[in-house]
Design a protein around this motif. Structure first.
Motif, mmCIF file in Angstrom:
data_model
loop_
_atom_site.group_PDB
_atom_site.id
_atom_site.type_symbol
_atom_site.label_atom_id
_atom_site.label_comp_id
_atom_site.label_asym_id
_atom_site.label_seq_id
_atom_site.Cartn_x
_atom_site.Cartn_y
_atom_site.Cartn_z
ATOM 1 N N GLU A 49 101.041 144.738 22.276
ATOM 2 C CA GLU A 49 102.385 143.277 21.627
ATOM 3 C C GLU A 49 103.145 144.486 21.554
ATOM 4 O O GLU A 49 104.317 143.658 22.088
ATOM 5 N N ILE A 95 106.976 143.973 23.603
ATOM 6 C CA ILE A 95 107.850 143.496 23.027
ATOM 7 C C ILE A 95 109.084 144.997 23.816
ATOM 8 O O ILE A 95 110.690 144.519 24.007
ATOM 9 N N THR A 134 111.181 143.912 26.483
ATOM 10 C CA THR A 134 111.596 142.926 26.163
ATOM 11 C C THR A 134 113.746 143.359 26.416
ATOM 12 O O THR A 134 114.733 142.464 26.329
ATOM 13 N N LEU A 187 115.967 142.623 9.697
ATOM 14 C CA LEU A 187 116.026 141.507 10.797
ATOM 15 C C LEU A 187 117.579 140.880 11.705
ATOM 16 O O LEU A 187 117.403 140.260 12.520
ATOM 17 N N MET A 240 117.545 140.829 15.332
ATOM 18 C CA MET A 240 117.274 139.636 15.791
ATOM 19 C C MET A 240 118.037 137.866 16.187
ATOM 20 O O MET A 240 117.777 137.672 17.024
ATOM 21 N N GLY A 268 115.995 138.391 22.782
ATOM 22 C CA GLY A 268 114.610 138.043 21.966
ATOM 23 C C GLY A 268 113.581 138.874 21.902
ATOM 24 O O GLY A 268 112.826 138.690 21.960
ATOM 25 N N HIS A 282 111.375 140.999 20.180
ATOM 26 C CA HIS A 282 111.014 140.573 18.166
ATOM 27 C C HIS A 282 110.655 142.193 17.663
ATOM 28 O O HIS A 282 109.281 142.531 17.462
ATOM 29 N N TYR A 283 111.615 142.472 17.163
ATOM 30 C CA TYR A 283 111.764 144.075 16.513
ATOM 31 C C TYR A 283 110.888 143.624 15.265
ATOM 32 O O TYR A 283 110.312 144.923 15.034
ATOM 33 N N HIS A 306 107.838 142.690 15.121
ATOM 34 C CA HIS A 306 106.603 142.615 15.354
ATOM 35 C C HIS A 306 106.589 144.082 15.350
ATOM 36 O O HIS A 306 105.271 145.180 15.465
ATOM 37 N N THR A 344 108.928 134.596 4.726
ATOM 38 C CA THR A 344 108.870 134.883 6.287
ATOM 39 C C THR A 344 107.504 135.180 6.823
ATOM 40 O O THR A 344 107.213 135.777 7.398
ATOM 41 N N ASP A 368 104.420 134.039 8.502
ATOM 42 C CA ASP A 368 104.016 135.101 10.202
ATOM 43 C C ASP A 368 102.642 135.486 10.113
ATOM 44 O O ASP A 368 102.016 136.090 11.030
ATOM 45 N N LYS A 425 115.391 131.783 10.189
ATOM 46 C CA LYS A 425 116.602 131.421 11.227
ATOM 47 C C LYS A 425 116.805 130.012 10.207
ATOM 48 O O LYS A 425 116.970 129.037 10.525
#
Length: 446
Positions: free
Chosen positions: A17, A21, A24, A80, A83, A89, A91-92, A94, A274, A278, A335
């Motif tokens: 994973e 990340i 990206t 975050l 993010m 995008g 996903h810092y 994780h 949050t 998750d 968000k």
């Protein structure tokens, strides 16, 4: 970003994973403009982009974390904001969570820090233990000025004593497992995460939530076996304790879902929200994967549920000006930006927004205990922006923000749900007791 993990390394789901990340990230640096630690310190390694490079090097090399990596990852607030800003995008969240767990596995911290982190992980998630620890801190609070030196340990001990409240609420215990029946015709059924630290520091938040929802025709279940969401341990890299706490919640809520069913799982501390949202990712490689995904899919911030069930005030507009600042975990993690403001406006409050709404107040779970100097700078910056609104009350959708910003300049702090409950027939929040009862009293919400 190019990576070079070996096929053997990519067999590990967390490394796989993190590799995705890392790939990206395009090195654009947009994240640096909104990162609180980079804004304060100006060090590239204290920006998300800098930490990404450090984490990549550490994970790719399969080597133990170095003091440099630990220092800069520890300085990350997990606010975050990066993010929200990132155009690619990344996903810092994780990635940094994986880095923290890796650090705990491969790096030996100095023994005072090990003991402190272990103590926090064993006390904060458990209301009974936390209450006893706070009572001890309250007794020792007058001694904080006597702690010698400016070592990190001395700073942390002073921060802990300073954040301890002068008094604890009488009802500072988690609500017992119970079904709180809806008033009138039942329109919905939800489970409430009662949490850990919040039940000790501000039990009025859960009380207001239950009161308001049941008045709106929503049955509220406090499920047997639910408790801390696991976020505090999770963000310290304490993987197994975090998963145990989260797993207990998943089991508790799954039983309710399989019984009479749930329309939502309500969370009134946005930092917890949050994490609960998750759970599906956290348990993706475990036997609880399907249950965790179902729980995460039902998790809602209390503001989302109030909007869903058509919150309406029953009292005349109070003539109070509210400056709203979203907690990082709400605006960046979940968000959710417009819903709380919409509800406050519907309740009759006049809204104001302070400058730099994207910057963290410095609470960030245990951050204000572990990084007190940086947290203190962020707190003063946030308070100054709040003062400039001309308001006299600060409120938040997160217990961490309330604790971090409370007690400054005599400004009371209030949770958003307590204000909404007040305007829908509930009691006036105790935090407003220092303000005059007449209209046109100015208030700030953060």
């Amino acid at each position: 970003m190019q990576t070079s993990f070996s096929p053997e390394q990519l067999k590990d789901p967390d490394t796989r994973e993190s590799n995705a990340i890392l790939r990206t990230c395009v090195h654009c640096g947009f994240c640096t403009a909104t990162c609180p630690t980079f804004v304060l310190l100006g060090d590239e390694l204290d920006s998300p982009r800098g930490r990404i490079y450090l984490i990549k090097d550490m994970l790719e090399g399969g080597k133990p974390a170095t003091p440099q990596v630990v220092q800069h990852v520890d300085r990350c607030l997990s606010c975050l904001s990066c993010m929200t800003t990132c155009p690619s995008g990344v996903h810092y969240m994780h990635l940094v969570d994986h880095a923290r767990a890796y650090i705990e596995q491969t790096y030996t911290r100095p023994w005072p820090e090990r003991m402190l982190r272990r103590a926090l992980g064993m006390l904060l998630p458990y209301p009974g233990r936390f209450r006893l620890a706070l009572r001890a801190a309250m007794l020792a609070r007058p001694l904080r000025g006597l702690l010698p030196g400016e070592s990190m340990l001395a700073q942390r001990l002073r921060a802990m004593l300073s954040l301890a409240p002068a008094a604890l609420p009488d009802a500072g215990h988690p609500p017992a497992p119970k079904v709180h029946r809806a008033e009138g015709t039942r329109r919905g059924r939800v489970a409430l995460l009662t949490g850990c630290a919040q039940t000790v520091l501000a039990p009025s938040i859960n009380e207001a939530t239950i009161r308001l929802l049941t008045r709106m025709g929503v049955e509220v279940v406090v499920a047997e076996g639910q408790g801390c969401c696991g976020a505090l341990n999770h963000h310290m890299g304490q993987h197994d304790p975090a998963m145990a706490l989260a797993g207990a919640n998943i089991d508790a809520w799954t039983r309710e879902m399989a019984g009479e069913g749930l329309d939502a799982i309500v969370v009134n501390a946005s930092g917890c929200g949050t994490t609960v949202k998750d759970y599906g990712f956290m348990f993706r490689e475990t036997p609880r994967a399907a249950q965790a995904a179902a729980v995460a899919g039902l998790a809602r911030d209390v503001s989302e549920v109030l909007l869903q069930f058509g919150y309406e005030p029953t009292r005349e507009a109070p003539g109070i000006t509210v400056a709203y600042h979203a907690a990082c975990s709400l605006q960046h993690g979940q968000k959710i930006t417009g819903v709380p403001k919409q509800l406050l406006a519907r309740a009759g409050f006049t809204l104001r927004e302070p400058a730099e709404t994207h910057l963290c107040c410095g609470s960030a779970g245990t951050y204000n205990l572990m990084q007190p100097a940086i947290a203190g700078q962020l707190r003063e910056r946030k308070l100054e922006n709040l003062r400039r609104t001309g308001a006299s009350v600060v409120a938040s959708g997160n217990i961490g923000c309330l604790t971090q910003l409370g007690g400054a300049d005599g400004m009371p702090v209030v949770h958003t749900v307590e204000l909404l409950d007040w305007m829908a027939g509930g009691p006036r929040p105790k935090a407003l007791s220092m303000l005059p009862e007449q209209k046109n009293v100015q208030t700030v919400v953060t």
